[in-house]
Design a protein around this motif. Structure first.
Motif, PDB file in Angstrom:
ATOM      1  N   ASP A  92       0.827  -1.211   0.000  1.00 26.67           N
ATOM      2  CA  ASP A  92       0.000   0.000   0.000  1.00 26.67           C
ATOM      3  C   ASP A  92       0.862   1.261   0.000  1.00 26.67           C
ATOM      4  N   ARG A  93       1.840   1.325   0.892  1.00 25.51           N
ATOM      5  CA  ARG A  93       2.637   2.545   1.015  1.00 25.51           C
ATOM      6  C   ARG A  93       3.548   2.764  -0.188  1.00 25.51           C
ATOM      7  N   VAL A  94       4.214   1.701  -0.618  1.00 29.87           N
ATOM      8  CA  VAL A  94       5.097   1.815  -1.789  1.00 29.87           C
ATOM      9  C   VAL A  94       4.269   2.166  -3.028  1.00 29.87           C
ATOM     10  N   GLY A  95       3.094   1.577  -3.139  1.00 30.25           N
ATOM     11  CA  GLY A  95       2.231   1.865  -4.286  1.00 30.25           C
ATOM     12  C   GLY A  95       1.761   3.302  -4.309  1.00 30.25           C
ATOM     13  N   ARG A  96       1.311   3.822  -3.164  1.00 28.64           N
ATOM     14  CA  ARG A  96       0.823   5.201  -3.129  1.00 28.64           C
ATOM     15  C   ARG A  96       1.925   6.197  -3.474  1.00 28.64           C
ATOM     16  N   PHE A  97       3.115   5.954  -2.941  1.00 32.47           N
ATOM     17  CA  PHE A  97       4.214   6.875  -3.243  1.00 32.47           C
ATOM     18  C   PHE A  97       4.603   6.816  -4.714  1.00 32.47           C
ATOM     19  N   VAL A 146       5.620  -3.533  -7.545  1.00 34.63           N
ATOM     20  CA  VAL A 146       4.742  -2.389  -7.311  1.00 34.63           C
ATOM     21  C   VAL A 146       5.167  -1.203  -8.171  1.00 34.63           C
ATOM     22  N   THR A 147       6.459  -0.988  -8.309  1.00 35.13           N
ATOM     23  CA  THR A 147       6.945   0.140  -9.113  1.00 35.13           C
ATOM     24  C   THR A 147       6.596  -0.051 -10.586  1.00 35.13           C
ATOM     25  N   ALA A 148       6.773  -1.273 -11.092  1.00 32.63           N
ATOM     26  CA  ALA A 148       6.405  -1.554 -12.484  1.00 32.63           C
ATOM     27  C   ALA A 148       4.903  -1.401 -12.695  1.00 32.63           C
ATOM     28  N   ASP A 365      13.827  -0.241   4.010  1.00 33.01           N
ATOM     29  CA  ASP A 365      13.970  -1.570   3.404  1.00 33.01           C
ATOM     30  C   ASP A 365      12.620  -2.235   3.175  1.00 33.01           C
ATOM     31  N   TYR A 366      11.641  -1.865   3.973  1.00 37.27           N
ATOM     32  CA  TYR A 366      10.370  -2.582   3.929  1.00 37.27           C
ATOM     33  C   TYR A 366       9.174  -1.717   3.563  1.00 37.27           C
ATOM     34  N   SER A 370       9.301   4.502   0.163  1.00 35.19           N
ATOM     35  CA  SER A 370      10.361   4.699  -0.828  1.00 35.19           C
ATOM     36  C   SER A 370      10.782   3.345  -1.386  1.00 35.19           C
ATOM     37  N   ASN A 371      11.715   3.369  -2.351  1.00 32.04           N
ATOM     38  CA  ASN A 371      12.182   2.121  -2.946  1.00 32.04           C
ATOM     39  C   ASN A 371      13.515   1.719  -2.335  1.00 32.04           C
TER      40      ASN A 371
END
Length: 434
Positions: A92-97, A146-148, A365-366, A370-371
């Motif tokens: 969720d967090r990585v996706g929103r950012f 998630v980034t892709a 890291d988790y 951020s990535n």
């Protein structure tokens, strides 16, 4: 345990600092000689080569090169609920950012009827590598997939080494992470052979991709170098590293814990403390000595902390600390100082900057958002961490009316003639004359 580099009485240039900062010695060029025949073998013999290489390097007789859908679903069903909760929060967090970082389209009218625009277009297919060596990295699944997905990539393949303990499949937590993200194309292939498979494809098994991303050991890095140009790559990742800028206000135990957190990754991991306080340095060293004896991965942690890539660097003040950090170009840089945000804002070279004592690297890291796929080995001086633009192409669109072309036509002709390319000018005049 950590060596010391004392720069307090030295006024070194940025170039001289590059020679002083500690660094792991990794030779990707030598590894090329090992991986190139492997990639060639995969191109020539396909699945047969992948099976033989799995037996040779992973000690596994592959029943399935592509992981069956049922195995992916089963891994999710059996996932520890606490781990699932953590992965879902990370997704969720990585996706929103990352969705927020997709560049918007741009359109500029340069004159009446003369418009140039730019759109960011996702590549059609990507291959994402998830390592399996000394640790299990479902977090790398999250960071890459998630980034892709945020970039809009329609076709995603994941490759991760087969594990003997998992019946020749990738680790079940990696498979579960894929399931949570809806990724069904997963291969039990590791190392250079995985990079070769993704870059060139294997008939009847895996279509070639456009971009390969994801961290790995020196042989994965060499394989990515070997196929760069055939496909796009993110970077040649080296051993992980952390640098901490700290002053007398820092909490020694927290600094020590953070240095230790990266050292447990790999014997080649780098842990560097940059400080203008001898007292703080000594306190961190005492805390580190106590924490090391309690750590699970004692042997590789001690090797990392005592290696040439790890050190305490003593500086004359915050100005020199910042200069040293910029020369080092850390993958992860923590700021444990008074006015941490102000100091962080002055940093030029780092993969990611962790601001203040409550933003430790393991958070990033988790699930900080951020990535964690970041430039290593000083490449943060010119490279960025993994982001949506790794999977996007900027495409320009030029849209001129007849009137807009006529208004600048003779200027184009003049420039074309100056370059002795008269046919260029003729292509303009064919439209503007009569």
């Amino acid at each position: 345990m950590l060596s010391r580099i004392d720069l307090r009485d030295q006024d070194l240039s940025a170039r001289e600092l590059l020679d002083v900062v500690p660094r792991a010695e990794i030779n990707v060029s030598d590894a090329l000689a090992v991986v190139e025949p492997i990639i060639a073998d995969v191109r020539a013999r396909g699945v047969e080569a992948l099976r033989e290489l799995a037996a040779r390097f992973d000690g596994v007789e592959l029943e399935h090169v592509r992981v069956p859908a049922a195995a992916i679903e089963e891994a999710l069903a059996e996932l520890d609920p606490a781990v699932r909760d953590g992965l879902e929060e990370a997704i969720d967090r990585v996706g929103r950012f990352h969705r927020a970082t997709v560049p918007p389209p741009v359109e500029v009218e340069l004159a009446p009827g003369a418009t140039v625009s730019q759109r960011w277009v996702p590549v059609g297919r990507v291959g994402l590598y998830v390592p399996g060596g000394l640790a299990v990295y479902p977090s790398s699944v999250v960071m890459n997939v998630v980034t892709a997905q945020a970039a809009g990539v329609p076709s995603i393949a994941v490759a991760s080494p087969p594990q003997r303990e998992s019946g020749g499949l990738p680790h079940p937590t990696i498979l579960a992470a894929c399931a949570l993200l809806g990724v069904t194309e997963v291969y039990a292939v590791g190392g250079a052979q995985a990079i070769g498979m993704l870059a060139y494809g294997v008939d009847g098994l895996c279509d070639p991709v456009d971009v390969i991303t994801g961290p790995g050991n020196v042989f994965v890095a060499a394989a990515k170098r070997a196929v760069n140009g055939v496909v796009g790559i993110d970077s040649e990742a080296g051993p992980t590293e952390i640098a901490v800028i700290a002053d007398a206000t820092a909490t020694p135990r927290w600094v020590a814990a953070d240095l230790l957190s990266q050292a447990e990754h790999d014997p080649m991991a780098g842990s560097v403390l940059i400080t203008d306080s001898v007292e703080l340095a000594e306190a961190v060293e005492r805390e580190l000595a106590a924490l090391v004896d309690e750590t699970k991965h004692l042997a590789r942690t001690k090797e990392a902390l005592s290696g040439r890539q790890s050190a305490v660097i003593l500086t004359s003040g915050i100005e020199q600390s910042i200069a040293v950090a910029d020369a080092y170009g850390a993958e992860h840089l923590e700021i444990h100082t008074a006015e941490a945000r102000e100091v962080a804002g002055r940093i030029r070279n780092a993969g990611a900057v962790f601001v203040g004592e409550h933003s430790p690297v393991p958070l990033g890291d988790y699930l900080a958002g951020s990535n964690h796929v970041l430039p290593t080995g000083g490449t943060a001086r010119f490279a960025s961490g993994l982001g949506v633009t790794a999977f996007l192409k900027a495409v320009s669109y030029i849209d001129y009316s007849a009137e807009a072309l006529a208004a600048v036509g003779e200027k184009v002709v003049a420039l074309a003639n100056a370059e002795d390319l008269p046919a260029h000018g003729a292509a303009i005049r064919a439209r503007t004359e009569g």
